[in-house]
Design a protein around this motif. Structure first.
Motif, PDB file in Angstrom:
ATOM      1  N   VAL A   1       0.826  -1.210   0.000  1.00  0.00           N
ATOM      2  CA  VAL A   1       0.000   0.000   0.000  1.00  0.00           C
ATOM      3  C   VAL A   1       0.864   1.266   0.000  1.00  0.00           C
ATOM      4  O   VAL A   1       0.622   2.201  -0.783  1.00  0.00           O
ATOM      5  N   LEU A   2       1.879   1.288   0.859  1.00  0.00           N
ATOM      6  CA  LEU A   2       2.739   2.473   0.929  1.00  0.00           C
ATOM      7  C   LEU A   2       3.914   2.384  -0.038  1.00  0.00           C
ATOM      8  O   LEU A   2       4.668   3.356  -0.171  1.00  0.00           O
ATOM      9  N   HIS A   3       4.081   1.246  -0.703  1.00  0.00           N
ATOM     10  CA  HIS A   3       5.097   1.042  -1.752  1.00  0.00           C
ATOM     11  C   HIS A   3       6.524   1.241  -1.227  1.00  0.00           C
ATOM     12  O   HIS A   3       7.368   1.840  -1.887  1.00  0.00           O
TER      13      HIS A   3
ATOM     14  N   VAL B   1      -5.698   1.812   9.544  1.00  0.00           N
ATOM     15  CA  VAL B   1      -4.919   2.186   8.364  1.00  0.00           C
ATOM     16  C   VAL B   1      -5.728   1.926   7.097  1.00  0.00           C
ATOM     17  O   VAL B   1      -6.556   1.012   7.040  1.00  0.00           O
ATOM     18  N   GLY B   2      -5.500   2.760   6.093  1.00  0.00           N
ATOM     19  CA  GLY B   2      -6.204   2.614   4.829  1.00  0.00           C
ATOM     20  C   GLY B   2      -5.316   3.005   3.663  1.00  0.00           C
ATOM     21  O   GLY B   2      -4.117   3.283   3.831  1.00  0.00           O
ATOM     22  N   THR B   3      -5.890   3.046   2.493  1.00  0.00           N
ATOM     23  CA  THR B   3      -5.114   3.371   1.299  1.00  0.00           C
ATOM     24  C   THR B   3      -4.634   4.816   1.306  1.00  0.00           C
ATOM     25  O   THR B   3      -3.646   5.148   0.648  1.00  0.00           O
ATOM     26  N   SER B   4      -5.312   5.684   2.043  1.00  0.00           N
ATOM     27  CA  SER B   4      -4.907   7.091   2.088  1.00  0.00           C
ATOM     28  C   SER B   4      -4.052   7.412   3.315  1.00  0.00           C
ATOM     29  O   SER B   4      -3.644   8.559   3.497  1.00  0.00           O
ATOM     30  N   SER B   5      -3.776   6.420   4.151  1.00  0.00           N
ATOM     31  CA  SER B   5      -2.971   6.651   5.345  1.00  0.00           C
ATOM     32  C   SER B   5      -1.497   6.844   4.965  1.00  0.00           C
ATOM     33  O   SER B   5      -1.045   6.377   3.922  1.00  0.00           O
ATOM     34  N   SER B   6      -0.774   7.538   5.818  1.00  0.00           N
ATOM     35  CA  SER B   6       0.660   7.712   5.625  1.00  0.00           C
ATOM     36  C   SER B   6       1.407   7.024   6.771  1.00  0.00           C
ATOM     37  O   SER B   6       0.806   6.673   7.791  1.00  0.00           O
ATOM     38  N   TYR B   7       2.700   6.843   6.582  1.00  0.00           N
ATOM     39  CA  TYR B   7       3.492   6.186   7.618  1.00  0.00           C
ATOM     40  C   TYR B   7       3.453   6.988   8.917  1.00  0.00           C
ATOM     41  O   TYR B   7       3.315   6.414  10.000  1.00  0.00           O
TER      42      TYR B   7
END
Length: 483
Positions: free
Chosen positions: A314-316, A370-376
């Protein structure tokens, strides 16, 4: 594998009054010896996670099928978890240093062969051999920790170091695995063990004193039953997410494990020198500690599995970035290991266990958002930092409940029991969480199944809090009866 000071010189009272001057030397020797075996423990712990982030490259290089790649991890877990009780008893019977060295030698040689592997079968066999070596070596390390300390404060400090290495080493393995995979080759996740193992083997005899052998017949029936039961249960749990919880493999394997467990229970009550002393399981607080270790270790291992996938898919994140993502957890665990012994000495195990398990529950609930728009930052960073602090408050008190009050000659058996519980907890937790994740997963998307999976890990930690309240009551007396 306790450490003994160099022999003190005999002589007139005046000479003996100078003996305190010798103590720093003896203390230094013991400290160096403890550091050496803890380095070995760190290596064994690293190996349970260091290959995780390298799995995609291992699969591509050696031609693993998607279904068989998991056995790079499972082969190690199966052998390690299945043989720990046996390794602990062998150390008690034949000398902990001797068994520790044999196990470490097996682990080091198999690491070399694993790094040189040119086929999937060779690598899986090398990983199984690593697990066998680790199962022989690891119980001796914890036995040393529990028998070398001269008082409760020293034992608490040593247990804190062991717990920090055992839990923090898992997260550090992800960092090192990402580092060597990113800038080198996955093969260095194996080769890195070789110089460390050789160094420990070269130094151990200089600073570690062999323990006396315990005479008596070895419990072969108990050894076969315990090993068979552990292997059957771990094997069933490993395959449960793919085969199904109602499959013949899962039900049959768990049934075999239960039957062999019953054979073990009957055998240990009848033999003179049992593999696992029944007295170890008659203390309510020790049983509570074992249950807490099972639940918390299961939730932690599952978190590694989920977070590694989230930050990569997700965060790549790259493999190195995925490993570095766990640094907040590692820092939290090692930082708390410095203060937890003093806190246990002042407040006892129960308040710390309550606070730690609640903190773990909160960290997993935080991760479930956490979701697809979340950041670390702050979603993953904050939850992992909280997790590390809470884990640092939890593992050392739980371990002290299990090994506290055990006679030195049975420390290896207690150590093997604790570490077997950790491995079984990891297998149970991962099997349950992967099954929950698969039930809610959407093809091509990680997040849908992750919400329920993280909440499941939170439920494990909450159950550990409940066990603490019900089974580990506050007490000023010894945490466990002598066994």
């Amino acid at each position: 594998m306790p450490f003994s000071p160099s022999p003190t010189r005999t002589g007139p009272p005046a000479a003996r009054h100078k003996s305190p001057a010798l103590r720093p030397v003896n203390a230094s020797r013991a400290a160096i010896g403890i550091a050496i075996v803890l380095v070995a423990q760190l290596m064994l712990t690293l190996d349970s996670t260091i290959v995780n982030v390298a799995l995609p490259r291992i699969g591509a290089d050696l031609g693993f099928s998607p279904s068989s790649l998991s056995w790079v991890l499972n082969a190690y877990t199966l052998a390690f978890g299945g043989l720990l009780l046996l390794g602990g008893r062998l150390g008690d019977t034949f000398g902990r240093l001797r068994v520790f060295e044999i196990g470490l030698a097996v682990f080091t040689v198999s690491s070399l062969f694993g790094g040189l592997a040119q086929s999937p079968a060779t690598l899986v066999m090398a990983r199984a051999a690593q697990g066998i070596g680790a199962a022989l070596a690891a119980p001796g390390v914890l036995a040393l920790v529990t028998t070398s300390a001269r008082d409760d404060a020293g034992k608490n400090r040593a247990l804190a170091l062991f717990s920090a290495v055992g839990v923090g080493g898992g997260t550090l393995g992800l960092v090192l695995g990402g580092l060597v995979t990113e800038f080198g080759s996955w093969r260095w996740t194996m080769f890195i063990n070789v110089p460390i193992g050789i160094g420990v083997l070269a130094l151990a005899r200089r600073f570690v004193t062999e323990t006396p052998r315990n005479p008596g017949r070895f419990d072969f029936v108990g050894a076969i039953a315990a090993t068979g039961a552990a292997v059957a249960v771990v094997w069933s749990l490993i395959g449960a997410p793919d085969k199904g919880w109602t499959s013949l493999q899962t039900i049959g394997g768990l049934g075999v494990g239960a039957v062999l467990g019953a054979v073990l229970a009957v055998t240990e009550r009848r033999v003179t020198h049992p593999l696992l002393r029944p007295n170890l399981l008659r203390c309510r607080r020790r049983l509570g500690g074992l249950t807490i270790v099972t639940l918390v270790f299961g939730s932690q291992i599952s978190t590694f599995f989920l977070v590694v996938q989230y930050v990569q898919q997700v965060l790549h994140f790259s493999p190195l970035e995925a490993g570095l993502a766990f640094l907040p957890m590692t820092v939290g665990i090692f930082a708390l290991s410095r203060v937890t012994p003093r806190l246990v000495g002042r407040f006892g195990q129960t308040p710390l266990l309550m606070l730690g398990t609640l903190g773990l529950t909160g960290s997993f609930a935080w991760l479930s958002n956490v979701g697809t728009s979340s950041s670390y930052f702050p979603a993953v960073f904050g939850s992992l930092l909280l997790n590390g602090i809470a884990a640092g408050l939890t593992f050392m008190p739980a371990a002290s409940l299990v090994v506290g009050g055990v006679k030195p000659e049975h420390a290896g058996s207690a150590s093997g029991l604790l570490q077997t519980t950790q491995q079984l907890g990891g297998a149970i937790g991962l099997a349950v969480v992967v099954s929950v994740y698969a039930a809610g997963a959407v093809p091509g998307a990680f997040v849908p199944g992750a919400h329920a999976a993280f909440l499941t890990t939170a439920a494990f930690a909450l159950l550990a809090f409940i066990v603490t309240v019900l089974a580990v009551r506050p007490s000023r007396h010894k945490a466990a009866q002598s066994a």
